[in-house]
Design an enzyme around this catalytic site. Structure first.
Site, PDB file in Angstrom:
ATOM      1  N   ARG A  60       0.825  -1.217   0.000  1.00 38.37           N
ATOM      2  CA  ARG A  60       0.000   0.000   0.000  1.00 38.37           C
ATOM      3  C   ARG A  60       0.863   1.273   0.000  1.00 38.37           C
ATOM      4  O   ARG A  60       0.614   2.204  -0.760  1.00 38.37           O
ATOM      5  CB  ARG A  60      -0.928  -0.008   1.223  1.00 38.37           C
ATOM      6  CG  ARG A  60      -2.025   1.033   1.161  1.00 38.37           C
ATOM      7  CD  ARG A  60      -3.056   0.822   2.272  1.00 38.37           C
ATOM      8  NE  ARG A  60      -3.561  -0.548   2.304  1.00 38.37           N
ATOM      9  CZ  ARG A  60      -4.498  -1.016   1.483  1.00 38.37           C
ATOM     10  NH1 ARG A  60      -5.046  -0.232   0.587  1.00 38.37           N
ATOM     11  NH2 ARG A  60      -4.889  -2.273   1.571  1.00 38.37           N
ATOM     12  N   LEU A  88      -5.566   4.685   0.186  1.00 35.59           N
ATOM     13  CA  LEU A  88      -4.178   5.147   0.100  1.00 35.59           C
ATOM     14  C   LEU A  88      -3.513   5.158   1.471  1.00 35.59           C
ATOM     15  O   LEU A  88      -4.186   5.273   2.501  1.00 35.59           O
ATOM     16  CB  LEU A  88      -4.138   6.541  -0.531  1.00 35.59           C
ATOM     17  CG  LEU A  88      -4.547   6.565  -2.010  1.00 35.59           C
ATOM     18  CD1 LEU A  88      -4.651   8.004  -2.514  1.00 35.59           C
ATOM     19  CD2 LEU A  88      -3.586   5.745  -2.876  1.00 35.59           C
ATOM     20  N   ASN A 102     -13.009  13.673  -0.623  1.00 33.70           N
ATOM     21  CA  ASN A 102     -13.707  12.451  -1.013  1.00 33.70           C
ATOM     22  C   ASN A 102     -15.208  12.710  -0.960  1.00 33.70           C
ATOM     23  O   ASN A 102     -15.682  13.567  -0.209  1.00 33.70           O
ATOM     24  CB  ASN A 102     -13.353  11.309  -0.051  1.00 33.70           C
ATOM     25  CG  ASN A 102     -13.951   9.984  -0.495  1.00 33.70           C
ATOM     26  OD1 ASN A 102     -13.954   9.650  -1.685  1.00 33.70           O
ATOM     27  ND2 ASN A 102     -14.495   9.228   0.443  1.00 33.70           N
ATOM     28  N   THR A 103     -15.945  11.964  -1.777  1.00 36.12           N
ATOM     29  CA  THR A 103     -17.403  11.955  -1.657  1.00 36.12           C
ATOM     30  C   THR A 103     -17.840  10.536  -1.346  1.00 36.12           C
ATOM     31  O   THR A 103     -17.292   9.576  -1.882  1.00 36.12           O
ATOM     32  CB  THR A 103     -18.094  12.488  -2.930  1.00 36.12           C
ATOM     33  OG1 THR A 103     -19.513  12.386  -2.755  1.00 36.12           O
ATOM     34  CG2 THR A 103     -17.697  11.717  -4.169  1.00 36.12           C
ATOM     35  N   HIS A 104     -18.825  10.429  -0.454  1.00 38.91           N
ATOM     36  CA  HIS A 104     -19.234   9.107   0.039  1.00 38.91           C
ATOM     37  C   HIS A 104     -20.766   9.002  -0.054  1.00 38.91           C
ATOM     38  O   HIS A 104     -21.473   9.943   0.341  1.00 38.91           O
ATOM     39  CB  HIS A 104     -18.776   8.942   1.489  1.00 38.91           C
ATOM     40  CG  HIS A 104     -19.124   7.614   2.062  1.00 38.91           C
ATOM     41  ND1 HIS A 104     -18.425   6.464   1.758  1.00 38.91           N
ATOM     42  CD2 HIS A 104     -20.118   7.239   2.902  1.00 38.91           C
ATOM     43  CE1 HIS A 104     -18.969   5.440   2.389  1.00 38.91           C
ATOM     44  NE2 HIS A 104     -19.994   5.875   3.096  1.00 38.91           N
ATOM     45  N   ASP A 140     -13.109   7.252   5.405  1.00 38.04           N
ATOM     46  CA  ASP A 140     -14.448   7.841   5.578  1.00 38.04           C
ATOM     47  C   ASP A 140     -14.646   8.522   6.933  1.00 38.04           C
ATOM     48  O   ASP A 140     -15.755   8.534   7.478  1.00 38.04           O
ATOM     49  CB  ASP A 140     -15.547   6.769   5.382  1.00 38.04           C
ATOM     50  CG  ASP A 140     -15.552   6.215   3.971  1.00 38.04           C
ATOM     51  OD1 ASP A 140     -15.122   6.925   3.053  1.00 38.04           O
ATOM     52  OD2 ASP A 140     -15.979   5.059   3.791  1.00 38.04           O
TER      53      ASP A 140
HETATM   54  C1  GRF Z   1     -19.946   7.604  -5.803  1.00 39.86           C
HETATM   55  O1  GRF Z   1     -21.174   7.228  -5.245  1.00 39.86           O
HETATM   56  C2  GRF Z   1     -18.923   7.868  -4.736  1.00 39.86           C
HETATM   57  O2  GRF Z   1     -19.467   8.406  -3.569  1.00 39.86           O
HETATM   58  C3  GRF Z   1     -18.432   6.474  -4.463  1.00 39.86           C
HETATM   59  O3  GRF Z   1     -18.290   5.919  -5.757  1.00 39.86           O
HETATM   60  C4  GRF Z   1     -19.298   6.479  -6.595  1.00 39.86           C
HETATM   61  C5  GRF Z   1     -18.605   6.943  -7.861  1.00 39.86           C
HETATM   62  O4  GRF Z   1     -19.504   7.020  -8.935  1.00 39.86           O
HETATM   63  N1  GRF Z   1     -17.217   6.507  -3.687  1.00 39.86           N
HETATM   64  P1  GRF Z   1     -19.012   7.277 -10.441  1.00 39.86           P
HETATM   65  O5  GRF Z   1     -17.937   6.263 -10.780  1.00 39.86           O
HETATM   66  O6  GRF Z   1     -18.483   8.676 -10.512  1.00 39.86           O
HETATM   67  O7  GRF Z   1     -20.246   7.119 -11.280  1.00 39.86           O
END
Ligand code: GRF
Length: 197
Positions: A60, A88, A102-104, A140
């Site tokens: 990693r 990472l 990041n988006t979750h 997260d």
């Molecule tokens: C999103 O829902 C993000 O939060 C998650 O992976 C998805 C990515 O979607 N970590 P895409 O590949 O941009 O369609």
């Protein structure tokens, strides 16, 4: 600022970022994936920093160093993970502290991890949503920058709920990044009502 986007999946959030005119200078993936084809279509430099292993022997920190070196070589100053499938290691957080986003697809701290949408449904939750946050070594759990709720509908399956969440992510993530690029760091958000584990 120079923005890199890290992807592994379909790249629909990457698409939204490009269409919104965010100044993306580099797209990086850890494997060949549809998102890389999208990047090529948008005429953005796209580099696969390929993982050599998905097993226990995965190095990693070594992988993270390769990726971090590339970001620095290209003069990247802000990193946005958008469906990136590799956790990472410390080296990138040493060199890009506070500059990795990041988006979750859940209302953190509820439902962290890879299976957030499935876990939300399995739990019978009636409200979900998405969270934009600063990424830290612990997955997260970095400071939350923005959240928005999405209702869970009675006939939702994982695909339908995830897609409705992604509709919101494509707007919320773009808006948050735009604010940061404009020098207006969003205030750490309070979890909206209904966000519970
Ligand atoms: C999103 O829902 C993000 O939060 C998650 O992976 C998805 C990515 O979607 N970590 P895409 O590949 O941009 O369609």
């Amino acid at each position: 600022m120079s923005l890199a986007v890290l992807v592994s999946g379909t790249g629909s959030i990457l698409d939204a970022m490009v269409e919104a005119g965010l100044p993306i200078t580099l797209v990086v993936s850890d494997r060949p994936c549809p998102a890389m084809e999208k990047a090529a279509g948008h005429d953005v430099e796209a580099v696969v920093v390929c993982r050599d292993s998905f097993d226990d022997d995965f190095d990693r920190d070594g992988y993270t160093l390769r990726l971090t070196d590339l970001l620095e070589e290209r003069g990247v100053t802000l990193v946005a993970m958008a469906g990136f499938g590799t956790v990472l290691g410390q080296p990138v957080y040493d060199r890009y502290a506070g500059r990795i986003l990041n988006t979750h697809p859940a209302l953190l701290p509820a439902y962290p991890g890879w299976h957030a949408v499935a876990d939300t449904l399995a739990d019978g939750a009636t409200v979900s949503g998405c969270t934009v946050h600063r990424a830290t070594l612990e997955v997260d759990s970095g400071p939350i920058l923005a959240q928005e709720t999405v209702p869970v509908l009675p006939d939702d399956d994982e695909a339908s709920l995830h897609e409705r969440i992604k509709v919101v992510e494509r707007r919320l993530y773009v808006d948050t990044i735009r604010s940061i690029l404009a020098g207006e760091p969003p205030v750490e958000a309070v979890a909206p009502e209904g966000a519970s584990a």
